[in-house]
Design an enzyme around this catalytic site. Sequence first.
Site, PDB file in Angstrom:
ATOM      1  N   ASP A  13      -9.775   5.890  -3.228  1.00  0.00           N
ATOM      2  CA  ASP A  13      -9.458   5.874  -1.805  1.00  0.00           C
ATOM      3  C   ASP A  13      -8.910   7.255  -1.481  1.00  0.00           C
ATOM      4  OD1 ASP A  13     -10.105   3.221  -1.925  1.00  0.00           O
ATOM      5  OD2 ASP A  13      -8.043   2.482  -1.810  1.00  0.00           O
TER       6      ASP A  13
ATOM      7  N   HIS B  30     -11.445  -0.249  -8.639  1.00  0.00           N
ATOM      8  CA  HIS B  30     -10.280   0.614  -8.902  1.00  0.00           C
ATOM      9  C   HIS B  30      -9.707   0.356 -10.288  1.00  0.00           C
ATOM     10  CE1 HIS B  30      -9.582   2.635  -5.022  1.00  0.00           C
ATOM     11  NE2 HIS B  30     -10.023   1.524  -4.443  1.00  0.00           N
TER      12      HIS B  30
ATOM     13  N   TRP C 233     -10.460  -7.044   1.873  1.00  0.00           N
ATOM     14  CA  TRP C 233      -9.712  -5.781   1.890  1.00  0.00           C
ATOM     15  C   TRP C 233      -9.243  -5.356   0.510  1.00  0.00           C
ATOM     16  CZ3 TRP C 233      -9.893  -3.240   6.384  1.00  0.00           C
ATOM     17  CH2 TRP C 233     -10.224  -3.973   7.523  1.00  0.00           C
TER      18      TRP C 233
ATOM     19  N   GLN D 235      -3.123  -4.051  -9.225  1.00  0.00           N
ATOM     20  CA  GLN D 235      -4.151  -4.644  -8.384  1.00  0.00           C
ATOM     21  C   GLN D 235      -3.812  -6.103  -8.060  1.00  0.00           C
ATOM     22  OE1 GLN D 235      -6.646  -2.822  -7.178  1.00  0.00           O
ATOM     23  NE2 GLN D 235      -7.611  -4.473  -6.029  1.00  0.00           N
TER      24      GLN D 235
ATOM     25  N   GLU E 122     -13.851  -0.040   5.216  1.00  0.00           N
ATOM     26  CA  GLU E 122     -12.943   0.817   4.443  1.00  0.00           C
ATOM     27  C   GLU E 122     -13.477   2.246   4.407  1.00  0.00           C
ATOM     28  OE1 GLU E 122     -11.617  -0.553   0.619  1.00  0.00           O
ATOM     29  OE2 GLU E 122     -11.625  -2.663   1.226  1.00  0.00           O
TER      30      GLU E 122
HETATM   31 ZN   LIG Z   1     -10.552   1.325  -2.477  1.00  0.00          ZN
END
Ligand SMILES: [Zn+2]
Length: 233
Positions: A181, A174, A165, A145, A207
């Site tokens: 995603d 995450h 983003w 990340q 997103e």
């Molecule tokens: Zn994501």
Amino acid sequence: MTNDSPRRTFSVRAQVLSVTGVAVLLSALVWHAELADFAGIGSGADKQPVVSGSGPGGTTPPPVDASTPAGTPSRTPSRTPTRTPSRQPATPKPKKQATTPSYDESSTEGMSPKLRTRLLKAIGAARKDGVTITITSGRRSSAKQAKLFAEAVEKYGSFKAASRWVLPPEYSAHVQGKAVDIGPRAGMTWLDENGYRFGLCRRYDNEPWHFEALTTPGRACPPREPHAVAKHD
Ligand SMILES: [Zn+2]
């Protein structure tokens, strides 16, 4: 001025000769003794071999190994050199790598049980509808990340712009195993419409691929947020 008489001269000469003779005799005896030692004549097992290089005078104690044949120079070194260092150098402990676990992002590995269960149910239901949902990114390691965020800062030019983003590790769902995603586009559309049935919600306007378990299955999803924001709740 000398007034030595011939007799006295003779006497001196005799003494000189005598001394010389004794010296020669002693030399011969010493030579003989050394020769005898060298040849092993009359030497016992306790005698140091001359050729052992122990030097004159025999100050070196006799060899401990009495079984060594007399006159045979022992080629075995009395002390075998040991290669073992007396002081073991402190071996530096291998630095423990920061063991950041890595995950197979394209699977449910590392996801929270809640997200995993809901997602698998949704994927199964979508398949019945003829829609494929693939996981593009689920659980991410903190290191991964951080890398993604650094790349986003490069791309968007600032921390604030990038975090719309990609969130830094400390804010990313995450990294906590609480976000997924998905793809492809048809899968996103299907889950956006049907996700609430499984408690899965699209969270951000920007997103369409990002889903989290934000509601109770069957209940409406909370209003979407325009984009991610790197701030504490
Ligand atoms: Zn994501």
